[in-house]
Scaffold this active site. Sequence first.
Site, mmCIF file in Angstrom:
data_model
loop_
_atom_site.group_PDB
_atom_site.id
_atom_site.type_symbol
_atom_site.label_atom_id
_atom_site.label_comp_id
_atom_site.label_asym_id
_atom_site.label_seq_id
_atom_site.Cartn_x
_atom_site.Cartn_y
_atom_site.Cartn_z
ATOM 1 N N ALA A 42 17.003 38.206 47.570
ATOM 2 C CA ALA A 42 17.994 37.268 47.052
ATOM 3 C C ALA A 42 17.597 36.673 45.703
ATOM 4 O O ALA A 42 18.465 36.344 44.888
ATOM 5 C CB ALA A 42 18.243 36.156 48.065
ATOM 6 N N VAL A 67 19.368 35.351 54.144
ATOM 7 C CA VAL A 67 18.080 34.669 54.191
ATOM 8 C C VAL A 67 18.056 33.904 55.511
ATOM 9 O O VAL A 67 18.881 33.017 55.728
ATOM 10 C CB VAL A 67 17.896 33.700 52.997
ATOM 11 C CG1 VAL A 67 16.509 33.078 53.032
ATOM 12 C CG2 VAL A 67 18.140 34.419 51.673
ATOM 13 N N ILE A 68 17.130 34.278 56.374
ATOM 14 C CA ILE A 68 17.005 33.626 57.678
ATOM 15 C C ILE A 68 15.746 32.762 57.667
ATOM 16 O O ILE A 68 14.677 33.220 57.248
ATOM 17 C CB ILE A 68 16.949 34.665 58.813
ATOM 18 C CG1 ILE A 68 18.253 35.485 58.843
ATOM 19 C CG2 ILE A 68 16.716 33.981 60.162
ATOM 20 C CD1 ILE A 68 18.265 36.619 59.841
ATOM 21 N N HIS A 74 9.188 29.138 52.292
ATOM 22 C CA HIS A 74 9.777 30.212 51.489
ATOM 23 C C HIS A 74 11.300 30.257 51.623
ATOM 24 O O HIS A 74 12.001 30.542 50.660
ATOM 25 C CB HIS A 74 9.159 31.546 51.895
ATOM 26 C CG HIS A 74 9.565 32.694 51.037
ATOM 27 N ND1 HIS A 74 9.186 32.803 49.713
ATOM 28 C CD2 HIS A 74 10.318 33.786 51.302
ATOM 29 C CE1 HIS A 74 9.683 33.908 49.204
ATOM 30 N NE2 HIS A 74 10.383 34.520 50.148
ATOM 31 N N ASN A 98 29.721 34.008 45.870
ATOM 32 C CA ASN A 98 28.384 33.946 46.462
ATOM 33 C C ASN A 98 28.480 34.147 47.963
ATOM 34 O O ASN A 98 28.930 33.268 48.688
ATOM 35 C CB ASN A 98 27.708 32.614 46.138
ATOM 36 C CG ASN A 98 26.267 32.574 46.610
ATOM 37 O OD1 ASN A 98 25.803 33.454 47.316
ATOM 38 N ND2 ASN A 98 25.559 31.534 46.220
#
Length: 139
Positions: A42, A67-68, A74, A98
Amino acid sequence: MARILIVEARFYDHLNDMLIAGARAAIESAGHQAEVVTVPGALEVPGAIAMAAESGRYDGYVALGVVIRGETYHFEIVSNESARGIMALTMDGLPIGNGILTTENEEQAIRRADPAQLDKGGGAAQAALAMLQLREQFS
């Protein structure tokens, strides 16, 4: 007919496939062309969009990825900085939708990515097309 570039951060293949399917369907059903490029994560999405914009080959952009949340900080860095980079490009006048999902777990990501459920890939493509239309209106 507009040329829309889908920039995907390929990390979770099965989730990205759903996001891309939704985005492609939205773009093609609106009568436009879609092309897909893949970046590692990402954080690289805004840079790829900026490079593509310099080429002048595309009319709009769709940012996709997942994004998990993990065990470290992070998650926040990747989520915030990718969104910040995309927003900066949008403020420069690029029509971008987005669709980078930021979720707590895979279950949430599946629900959002699946075109038969929340279809966030399709929603991001629709947002890009709406911003493209708005830019043309203001030109």
